[in-house]
Design a protein around this motif. Structure first.
Motif, short mmCIF file in Angstrom:
data_model
loop_
_atom_site.label_atom_id
_atom_site.label_comp_id
_atom_site.label_asym_id
_atom_site.label_seq_id
_atom_site.Cartn_x
_atom_site.Cartn_y
_atom_site.Cartn_z
N UNK A 39 59.43 51.62 43.11
CA UNK A 39 58.54 52.10 42.09
C UNK A 39 56.63 52.19 41.83
N UNK A 40 56.68 51.09 42.18
CA UNK A 40 55.18 50.33 42.90
C UNK A 40 55.08 51.36 43.97
N UNK A 41 56.15 51.76 44.97
CA UNK A 41 54.90 52.32 46.70
C UNK A 41 55.47 53.95 45.85
N UNK A 42 56.41 54.29 45.13
CA UNK A 42 55.88 55.76 44.01
C UNK A 42 54.27 55.73 43.22
N UNK A 43 54.23 54.72 42.51
CA UNK A 43 52.84 55.15 42.73
C UNK A 43 51.62 55.28 42.84
N UNK A 44 52.03 54.73 44.27
CA UNK A 44 50.75 54.34 45.34
C UNK A 44 51.18 55.87 45.85
N UNK A 45 52.04 56.41 46.37
CA UNK A 45 52.41 57.41 46.87
C UNK A 45 51.21 59.18 46.09
N UNK A 46 51.12 58.68 44.73
CA UNK A 46 50.38 59.59 43.26
C UNK A 46 48.49 59.48 44.51
N UNK A 47 48.84 58.63 44.74
CA UNK A 47 47.05 58.72 46.00
C UNK A 47 47.28 59.11 47.52
N UNK A 48 47.69 60.16 47.67
CA UNK A 48 48.18 59.96 49.25
C UNK A 48 46.88 59.12 50.23
N UNK A 49 45.83 59.79 49.64
CA UNK A 49 44.59 59.10 50.76
C UNK A 49 44.56 57.48 50.86
N UNK A 50 45.07 57.33 49.65
CA UNK A 50 45.18 55.40 49.77
C UNK A 50 46.04 55.16 50.33
N UNK A 51 47.30 55.74 51.29
CA UNK A 51 48.48 54.83 52.08
C UNK A 51 47.92 55.20 53.33
N UNK A 52 48.20 54.23 53.82
CA UNK A 52 47.86 53.76 55.42
C UNK A 52 49.22 53.57 56.28
N UNK A 53 50.53 53.64 55.96
CA UNK A 53 51.53 53.62 56.11
C UNK A 53 52.35 53.19 55.19
N UNK A 54 53.92 53.27 55.50
CA UNK A 54 54.76 53.27 55.38
C UNK A 54 56.47 52.39 55.80
N UNK A 55 56.85 51.58 56.11
CA UNK A 55 58.36 51.89 56.41
C UNK A 55 59.28 51.02 55.17
N UNK A 56 60.58 51.85 55.58
CA UNK A 56 61.60 51.89 55.01
C UNK A 56 62.78 51.67 55.73
N UNK A 57 63.32 51.92 54.64
CA UNK A 57 65.11 51.16 55.03
C UNK A 57 65.50 52.74 55.32
N UNK A 58 66.68 53.05 55.96
CA UNK A 58 66.79 54.18 56.15
C UNK A 58 67.22 55.51 54.40
N UNK A 59 67.95 53.93 54.11
CA UNK A 59 68.61 54.66 52.01
C UNK A 59 67.34 54.75 51.02
N UNK A 60 66.56 53.82 51.59
CA UNK A 60 65.10 54.33 50.68
C UNK A 60 63.97 55.27 51.43
N UNK A 61 64.27 56.04 52.65
CA UNK A 61 64.13 56.95 53.03
C UNK A 61 64.47 58.47 52.47
N UNK A 62 65.35 58.20 52.41
CA UNK A 62 66.29 59.23 51.90
C UNK A 62 66.52 59.96 50.38
N UNK A 63 66.49 58.48 49.72
CA UNK A 63 65.75 58.70 48.48
C UNK A 63 64.32 59.19 47.96
N UNK A 64 63.35 58.68 48.88
CA UNK A 64 62.18 58.93 48.46
C UNK A 64 61.98 60.43 49.19
#
Length: 272
Positions: A39-64
């Motif tokens: 939920x928190x990272x989805x809010x962060x992704x609303x401002x793409x310029x603020x994102x440096x990088x992401x580390x996700x599990x395979x399941x969450x990568x598919x969900x998002x």
């Protein structure tokens, strides 16, 4: 978004920013903050310029996938098992979502920027916090501010960092969307807000306080809360137009600062 990159080794240098998260939370990072949970990272992704990088599990990568597809191509998305993520980060990661974000520049957190972000006319509320050093309370204040339509938050008198990982999580990510400024000289900050047409009110107990029910809330108000125990300093109280006390049962000297802020911000004007 570039194709997600599978990480197989915990010592992979590409995910160095996610290493030893708790230790770096304490020591600080150069220009980077850490966010966790979907939920928190989805809010962060609303401002793409603020994102440096992401580390996700395979399941969450598919969900998002619905939001990851909108990321710029220069924002890397790394995928690794939960076991690998925990080995890298150094703590148990709930639900397999970590994101590194770019901290805003100091100039972007100035009181001038906050004033520019506020509406020029009509109803507007600013929440100010003095001496808040508990990260749970800091996160709770931002969540409350977002829920009750606060237009901006002013932090002074050496408040803790609202971009601390736990504060972001407790805020449900709203610290990433509610405009805020840092101005340690709180007295001067209050004077600047008043000059912009706001009436200042403090939540504090004492002989000079009026009961909450008698407070006439102004259309444009700044509500200031202080740390539990110490409360607000005489210097700060000397700047406000109203001091308001929330009625409490006998033997209960104070409320949690987040609860107090919520009561103040949701108060309807008193009518005779």
């Amino acid at each position: 978004m570039i194709e997600p990159c599978l990480i197989k080794q915990a010592d992979d240098p590409r995910i160095e920013v996610f290493r030893d998260v708790r230790d770096r939370d304490l020591r600080g990072r150069d220009g980077i903050f850490m966010a966790e949970s979907e939920m928190v990272v989805r809010r962060l992704l609303r401002t793409p310029s603020q994102v440096h990088s992401l580390l996700l599990s395979p399941e969450r990568c598919q969900r998002m996938a619905d939001v990851l597809g909108h990321l710029p191509s220069d924002v890397p998305v790394y995928v690794g098992s939960l076991e690998l993520m925990e080995a890298v980060a150094g703590f148990h990661i709930h639900r397999g979502v970590l994101a590194a974000g770019h901290r805003p520049l100091e100039s972007h957190l100035s009181i001038d920027r906050l004033l520019e972000a506020l509406p020029d006319h009509g109803p507007c509320t600013v929440l100010a916090a003095s001496g808040i050093n508990n990260v749970d309370n800091m996160g709770g204040l931002f969540r409350t501010a977002a829920a009750l339509g606060v237009s901006g938050v002013l932090l002074g008198d050496r408040c803790c960092d609202p971009l601390y990982r736990k504060a972001i999580r407790v805020s449900m990510g709203h610290v990433l969307s509610v405009p805020w400024a840092v101005h340690d000289a709180m007295v001067e900050g209050l004077q600047r807000i008043r000059a912009a047409g706001f009436r200042l009110v403090a939540a504090e107990t004492g002989t000079e306080s009026m009961p909450l029910g008698q407070w006439q809330r102004h259309e444009r108000s700044l509500v200031i809360v202080g740390a539990e125990g110490h409360g607000l300093s005489p210097e700060v109280l000397g700047q406000v137009d109203d001091i308001v006390e929330i009625p409490m049962a006998s033997g209960v000297p104070s409320l949690n600062v987040v609860v107090a802020a919520g009561i103040m911000l949701s108060h309807e004007p008193h009518h005779d």
